[in-house]
Structure formats: C-alpha cells, structure tokens
Design an enzyme around this catalytic site. Structure first.
Site, short mmCIF file in Angstrom:
data_model
loop_
_atom_site.label_atom_id
_atom_site.label_comp_id
_atom_site.label_asym_id
_atom_site.label_seq_id
_atom_site.Cartn_x
_atom_site.Cartn_y
_atom_site.Cartn_z
N ASP A 124 0.87 -1.16 0.00
CA ASP A 124 0.00 0.00 0.00
C ASP A 124 0.92 1.23 0.00
O ASP A 124 2.10 1.13 0.36
CB ASP A 124 -0.89 -0.03 1.24
CG ASP A 124 -1.75 1.20 1.37
OD1 ASP A 124 -2.26 1.68 0.34
OD2 ASP A 124 -1.91 1.70 2.50
N ASP A 155 -0.29 4.99 0.86
CA ASP A 155 -0.61 5.96 1.91
C ASP A 155 -0.47 5.34 3.30
O ASP A 155 -0.98 4.25 3.58
CB ASP A 155 -2.03 6.48 1.73
CG ASP A 155 -2.22 7.22 0.41
OD1 ASP A 155 -1.30 7.99 0.04
OD2 ASP A 155 -3.25 7.02 -0.24
#
Length: 287
Positions: A77, A79
């Site tokens: 991922d 963020d």
C-alpha cells in the site's frame, strides 16, 4: 510369592510416555523447543520465528515470515505505509478542505464505508485540477516512511518484484515510485480524469482499485500476468487485508497509524520495516 509375581508381570506391561511439555513463556519459546529432530529445511523455517527475541503480533506470524522470505512479489500500500501521509489528505489540506477529506479517508480505511463511495465523495468535494495536484506535490512532496527505501532496495537485491497497490492516485504516486525505483507499470492505483483544459472530469471506474475489494482484484491481475507462486501484501488499512487471498500473507503495518481492525486481521503486524529486512537478509535466497 504369587502377589509379587503378578506385580512384576503387571509392571512389565506398563508403557511410559514422556511428560507433556508445559511452559509459561510465549508461544515462540514453545515453538523453538519443538521439532528439534526435523529436517534442516524445517529447522530453518522454525528459526525464523524463534530468531525474534520479543513476542510478535499476528494470526499466523510464522507463515507470514516464511511467505515473505520466499515471495516472488511484494505488494505495498502507499498511503500511511510507503509514505507517511494519506496523499488525498495532503491534497485536501492544500485545497482548504482537509477536515472533511480526513473524515472520509478514515471511514474508508477502517472499512465502515464502501471504498468506491468514499472515493467518489472525496473527489466530488475536491474536484482538483491537474495543475493544483502538481502544485501540491511541488510545495508538499510526499515523505517516504522511515526505512522504506532501504527495504525496497533490499527486495530488489533479492530479486523480488515490488508493486505499489493503492486506492490513491497514480499522478501523486508516480514521483515517489521513481524515487524508490519502482517501475511505472508496477503501480496499480486510481486514475483521475481531466478535460482538455486540465479541469477535473471524474475518475476511471475501470481501475481495479477504484472499487471495494479492489486490491484483491489488483493482486489477482498481478498474479495472473506473472505466474507468481507466492505474493505478500503489506499495508495499514482494512482494504489491504482484503488482498489475502490471493496474497499468501497480509503483513499489517502500524508505523504511521495503528488500526485495530488491521491488528486483528494481519498474519503479522509490524511497526517498522527493519523486522521485514531481518527476515529477508537472514532467511531469503537470491534466486
């Protein structure tokens, strides 16, 4: 006497079993005492978990460590994992709508709202132009999380393919991907659409990450296109946990923000990238 003979016969038929292992220490300590006569490969796998001196958090920590060591692909991922912020929150602050955007982001990350609904709501609120996004990135470049550059460099050294799989936006992720030497075609994220004048015109609904369960779909595509046998997903949110399967293991990351739902679902939950480096350097092979 007949009694003593009978007692001797009875005694000769008694079977003695080793006393059950009992311990008051952590499961790791118990794990490290078992299988001492197993094959060398099993001993190597067992020592992954045993090599950590403090208790580890997760539903199947040993499996996650083994999966990371042998993975052909590691998906991150972006963020609050690769970077220390939520990219859309940074953009929201830049455009003066930070509080509203942060509330919607939190709802999406904790799984209390369908991702596509939260994405639509945030973009409808911001309606950013292309130039506004570029100005935001120039004035507030996204900051990599401590240790991520070293970890990705190590993964590349061990011939593991690295992917960035995000519910964020390609236009914001591409600069950090270049910094980390992650190829553009290994970014799976959302595409903001602009008209000929650069004004906001929506987002591409065909991107796998534009909808709920999107990261699972993205990893299915990655696996199908590359025939990977073992993949690992690393991230901070509930949407990252959805990527297992097809990911063999989900490693929850809490180095930026800790979410209870991620702690509960993660095969292994970490708060730094050094622990992942330890598994790779000590137990992975350069194939």
């Amino acid at each position: 006497t007949m009694r003593s003979i009978a007692s001797a016969v009875a005694f000769s038929h008694v079977r003695f079993f080793p006393r059950a292992i009992t311990t008051t220490s952590s499961p790791r300590a118990l794990f490290s005492t078992m299988n001492t006569n197993s094959s060398s490969s099993n001993n190597n796998n067992n020592s992954i978990l045993a090599s950590f001196g403090s208790p580890q958090i997760g539903t199947n920590v040993e499996h996650a460590m083994q999966a990371l060591a042998k993975a052909q692909a590691v998906c991150f991922d972006v963020d609050s994992t690769v970077i220390m912020e939520e990219g859309i929150d940074v953009l929201g602050d830049f455009l003066g709508k930070g509080e509203e955007i942060q509330a919607l982001t939190k709802s999406a990350m904790e799984g209390s709202q369908k991702f596509e609904d939260a994405l639509q709501a945030r973009l409808d609120l911001l309606q950013p132009t292309r130039q506004e996004i570029l100005d935001c990135l120039q004035q507030h470049p996204l900051q990599p999380s401590p240790g991520i550059e070293s970890l990705i460099e190590l993964l590349h050294e061990y011939k593991k393919d690295v992917y960035l799989v995000s519910g964020g936006f390609k236009i914001m992720i591409q600069p950090i991907a270049r910094e980390l030497c992650v190829a553009k075609d290994r970014i799976y994220a959302n595409t903001i659409l602009f008209d000929n004048d650069g004004n906001y015109a929506g987002f591409d609904p065909e991107e796998p990450t534009s909808r709920d369960m999107g990261k699972r779909r993205a990893l299915e595509m990655i696996q199908k296109n590359n025939n990977y046998q073992t993949m690992v997903m690393i991230g901070d949110g509930a949407t990252d946990a959805q990527a297992k399967p097809p990911a063999d293991a989900f490693i929850g990351f809490g180095g930026v923000v800790t979410r209870d739902i991620v702690k509960e679902k993660a095969c292994w939950f970490v708060t730094n990238f050094e622990d992942l480096e330890k598994v790779i350097t000590e137990f992975a092979t350069k194939e």
